[in-house]
Every structure is written in C-alpha cells, then in structure tokens.
Write an enzyme that holds these catalytic residues in place. Structure first.
Site, mmCIF file in Angstrom:
data_model
loop_
_atom_site.group_PDB
_atom_site.id
_atom_site.type_symbol
_atom_site.label_atom_id
_atom_site.label_comp_id
_atom_site.label_asym_id
_atom_site.label_seq_id
_atom_site.Cartn_x
_atom_site.Cartn_y
_atom_site.Cartn_z
ATOM 1 N N ASP A 126 0.832 -1.218 0.000
ATOM 2 C CA ASP A 126 0.000 0.000 0.000
ATOM 3 C C ASP A 126 0.862 1.263 0.000
ATOM 4 O O ASP A 126 0.363 2.359 -0.278
ATOM 5 C CB ASP A 126 -0.980 0.000 1.190
ATOM 6 C CG ASP A 126 -0.299 -0.022 2.553
ATOM 7 O OD1 ASP A 126 0.944 -0.110 2.618
ATOM 8 O OD2 ASP A 126 -1.022 0.045 3.575
ATOM 9 N N GLU A 127 2.161 1.095 0.296
ATOM 10 C CA GLU A 127 3.021 2.285 0.380
ATOM 11 C C GLU A 127 3.204 2.956 -0.980
ATOM 12 O O GLU A 127 3.644 4.097 -1.055
ATOM 13 C CB GLU A 127 4.376 1.933 1.013
ATOM 14 C CG GLU A 127 4.178 1.434 2.433
ATOM 15 C CD GLU A 127 5.444 1.297 3.262
ATOM 16 O OE1 GLU A 127 6.402 2.042 3.028
ATOM 17 O OE2 GLU A 127 5.443 0.445 4.170
HETATM 18 P P1 TYD Z 1 7.764 -0.321 9.994
HETATM 19 O O1 TYD Z 1 7.494 -1.555 10.783
HETATM 20 O O2 TYD Z 1 9.165 0.003 9.601
HETATM 21 O O3 TYD Z 1 6.810 -0.387 8.711
HETATM 22 P P2 TYD Z 1 6.473 0.764 7.595
HETATM 23 O O4 TYD Z 1 7.332 1.921 7.783
HETATM 24 O O5 TYD Z 1 6.782 0.044 6.320
HETATM 25 O O6 TYD Z 1 5.024 1.061 7.775
HETATM 26 O O7 TYD Z 1 7.212 0.917 10.813
HETATM 27 C C1 TYD Z 1 5.848 1.004 11.182
HETATM 28 C C2 TYD Z 1 5.640 2.337 11.849
HETATM 29 O O8 TYD Z 1 6.369 2.350 13.081
HETATM 30 C C3 TYD Z 1 6.166 3.508 11.046
HETATM 31 O O9 TYD Z 1 5.272 4.615 11.237
HETATM 32 C C4 TYD Z 1 7.513 3.833 11.675
HETATM 33 C C5 TYD Z 1 7.315 3.444 13.125
HETATM 34 N N1 TYD Z 1 8.513 2.952 13.845
HETATM 35 C C6 TYD Z 1 8.873 3.507 15.080
HETATM 36 O O10 TYD Z 1 8.207 4.406 15.593
HETATM 37 N N2 TYD Z 1 9.982 3.016 15.724
HETATM 38 C C7 TYD Z 1 10.748 2.026 15.196
HETATM 39 O O11 TYD Z 1 11.789 1.636 15.819
HETATM 40 C C8 TYD Z 1 10.361 1.455 13.937
HETATM 41 C C9 TYD Z 1 11.173 0.359 13.316
HETATM 42 C C10 TYD Z 1 9.237 1.949 13.303
#
Ligand code: TYD
Ligand code: NAD
Length: 339
Positions: A126-127
């Site tokens: 979806d990104e």
């Molecule tokens: P992620 O699991 O990397 O998936 P995506 O960015 O593909 O959606 O991250 C999910 C959400 O969590 C995203 O808004 C970024 C946030 N996040 C944090 O706040 N702290 C973290 O350490 C990580 C890895 C992600």
C-alpha cells in the site's frame, strides 16, 4: 502445479509457503531466496525435508541462475515476495532497493516470458499510494488511487508495479498485483515496529517511537495476507491489481502501549526519538474489490492476532535472539544510538 516463491525465507514468503504446503498437498513449491540479512534458513527448517519443497539459494537479479531454475522446474506460477523491504534501510542506502525490487522483478518476468507461465504474481504494498492526512479518516486507498511515493523503498516498489503492468500490456504476460497493508505475525524480522518493540520490551530496553507516535498503519495478520494471495493466483483476473487490508488502523503509540500491557512492562520504557525522514502519516486500505470479486475477508482480529504474535515471540526466543545478537547489532547501533 509447480510454484516458485521468491523471498520465501523472509517473513511473509515463509508464511505463504507454510500455508500452501499445508493446503495443497499435491503442489510443488520451490523457494528461491538470496538469504540476505532478512532471509533465514532456520525459518524453513521444518519443511526442508518435505518432498514437495525445494530450496534454492539465488539472487532474483542473477539471470543465469533464474533461467536455470525455470529450465529445471518449468513453474506454472511465480509469486514474487523477494525484496528489500525496510523503509529506514532504503533511506540509508537506496541502491540495493532499486536493484532487487525493480531489476529483480524484470529478470523474473523475462524468465516467465521465455519459459511461459500461467501467472506471475507481484507482491506489492500500500506504500505505493503514499500517505493520507490524519484529519481525513474518510479517505482510503483504492486500486485507482494515484501512485505517489515517499521513500526510496516505496518508489522502488511502485516502479516494479509499473513495469509489471507494462509487461502485461506490451507482452501479454499473465500478471496480477496485490497491494497489502502492514503485516504482523510469526517470523517478522525484528527491525520492524511490532517485533522490535516485543524484543526490546522483553529485554527491558528502551522502546524507540519515531516522532510523536501518531502515525497510523492498517495492520493485517500475515495468514490473512497469504490467504488473499492464494485466492488471487487461483481466481483473480489477469492484469488486475487487488488491495488487501483489514480496516484495522492503529497509531504506533497505541500499538507500543498495547505491547507493554500484554507483556506486563512499564510504559516508562517508551522513548520518543527523532522522526523518520519523509515519514508517511497514515495508510488505510479499501479492500472492497477483493471482497466483492473473490470473497476475501480478514479472519484474525487484531486483538487476537497480537496475542498470538506475542506468544510466538515468547515461545521462539532462539529465532529472534540469534538475529539480534548477530550482524543486526551493528545496524541497531547505527540507527538508534543517540537518535
Ligand atoms: P515499519 O514496521 O518500519 O513499517 P512501515 O514503515 O513500512 O510502515 O514501521 C511502522 C511504523 O512504526 C512507522 O510509522 C515507523 C514506526 N517505527 C517507530 O516508531 N519506531 C521504530 O523503531 C520502527 C522500526 C518503526
Ligand atoms: P522480508 O524482508 O522479511 O523478506 C524478504 C526476503 O527476500 C528475504 O528472505 C530475503 O533474503 C529475500 N531477498 C531479498 N533480496 C533478494 C534477492 N535479490 N534475490 C532473492 N531473494 C532476495 O520481507 P517481507 O516483510 O516478508 O515482505 C515480502 C514482500 O511483501 C516484499 O515484496 C514487500 O515489499 C511486501 N510487503 C510487505 C509488507 C509488510 O508489512 N512486511 C506489507 C506489504 C507488502
């Protein structure tokens, strides 16, 4: 039926292989995986001796290796999960994302054209639609929402999608594309939000929330995603894109607080850190098309799925502890030290 599953040593690909081997006992499944930092052979250990399964270590960009495998196996279907998948890594080093996610997709589709398949399925995200504002909860991504990417990761996935659609239009390659929301569940690499927070909380380490923690993701239990892809490759219409998501929007901070509660850990572990560059605010999928055309609906509610996931991490500490004590440690220090 013979299916090549690329990236099957990673999170979603491995769950998909388990689902397919169990459901279709006469299918042959071949996993093609480069075993990057995100691929883990121990994930596949219980099926290595299954006579319907074969593992091949290769890069999807390696044309010779890919063609050789097609010559040996003559797959009916190819499902491409292989990708560099982490947004934060794509911000640090975009190049490998372009190579694997775009050129790897091209190599696989060239092999499909050369040897002939009944379906090439591209696992997208979806990104590719970019993000939605927090103050417009009425807006959702549909299959006709314009592509509007934010990160090198999403740009590489969107580029691949465009190439897949071009191979359909130009060469008549029988393709389908699925664009799913954020997955969670067993074998999720601990660099991603949910497994990272579970692992850190279990080790009483700080829980690094980017920015204000208000960003929203639309979470889907991985098995529901696998079932949707199973439906699309069997019943989906060639040339079509299908969105997959379960109307389960949650803010990051609410997820992290829930994990603390489930594990009996104090919220004082939560540490707000510098925001991700270009951080997408909200993802939200409208899954009407796959529901109406293929009858798909998510089966696992988030409240159950998160409990099952936490339980899996509690019962499989060796799997993730081996990862976080290895090369991953350098990544973690680089990304989170003094952030
Ligand atoms: P992620 O699991 O990397 O998936 P995506 O960015 O593909 O959606 O991250 C999910 C959400 O969590 C995203 O808004 C970024 C946030 N996040 C944090 O706040 N702290 C973290 O350490 C990580 C890895 C992600
Ligand atoms: P992952 O990072 O856990 O696994 C990726 C797998 O691909 C690994 O096994 C890795 O070794 C393999 N790989 C990487 N480069 C390769 C190459 N050049 N050749 C062969 N194998 C290679 O990823 P994931 O979370 O399981 O995601 C799988 C797919 O689903 C990706 O295409 C991703 O864009 C998409 N997707 C993921 C999510 C999610 O929430 N995780 C959501 C929607 C879509």
């Amino acid at each position: 039926m013979t299916i090549i599953v690329t990236g099957g040593a990673g999170f979603i690909g491995s769950n998909f292989i388990f689902h397919m081997l169990e459901k279709y006992q006469d299918y042959r499944i071949i996993c093609l995986d480069k075993l990057t930092y995100a691929g883990n052979l121990s994930t596949l250990k219980n099926i290595m001796n299954n006579r319907n399964f074969r593992f091949v270590k290769a890069d999807i960009c390696d044309r010779e290796a890919v063609y050789k495998l097609f010559e040996e196996e003559h797959p009916d279907v190819v499902v491409n999960f292989a990708a560099e998948s982490h947004v934060d890594r794509s911000i640090e080093n975009p190049e490998v994302f372009l190579k694997t996610n775009i050129l790897g997709t091209q190599t696989l589709m060239d092999a499909c054209r050369k040897y002939g398949v009944v379906r090439y399925h591209q696992v997208s995200t979806d990104e590719v639609y970019g993000d939605l504002p927090l103050d417009r909860p009425d807006l959702f991504f549909t299959e006709t929402t314009p592509i509007h990417t934010s990160s090198p990761y999403s740009a590489s996935k969107a580029s691949a999608d465009l190439l897949v659609l071009a191979y359909y239009r130009t060469y008549g390659l029988p393709i389908t594309i699925s664009r799913c929301s954020n997955n969670y569940g067993p074998y999720h690499f601990p660099e991603k939000l949910i497994p990272l927070m579970i692992a850190n909380a279990l080790n009483d380490k700080p829980l690094p929330v980017y920015g204000t923690g208000e960003n929203i993701r639309d979470w889907l239990y991985v098995e529901d995603h696998c079932k949707a892809i199973d439906l699309i490759i069997h019943k989906g219409t060639v040339g079509e894109v299908y969105n997959i998501g379960g109307h389960n929007e949650m803010s990051n901070i609410d997820i992290v607080k829930l994990i603390c509660k489930e594990l009996g850990k104090p919220e004082s572990l939560i540490t707000y850190v510098t925001d991700r560059k270009g951080h997408d605010m909200r993802y939200a999928i409208d899954p009407t098309k796959i529901h109406n055309e293929l009858g798909w609906l998510p089966e696992t509610k988030f409240s159950e799925g998160i409990k099952k996931t936490i339980q899996w991490y509690l019962e499989n500490t060796e799997w993730w502890e081996t990862i976080i004590s290895g090369e991953y440690k350098n990544y973690y220090d680089k990304m989170y030290h003094n952030r």
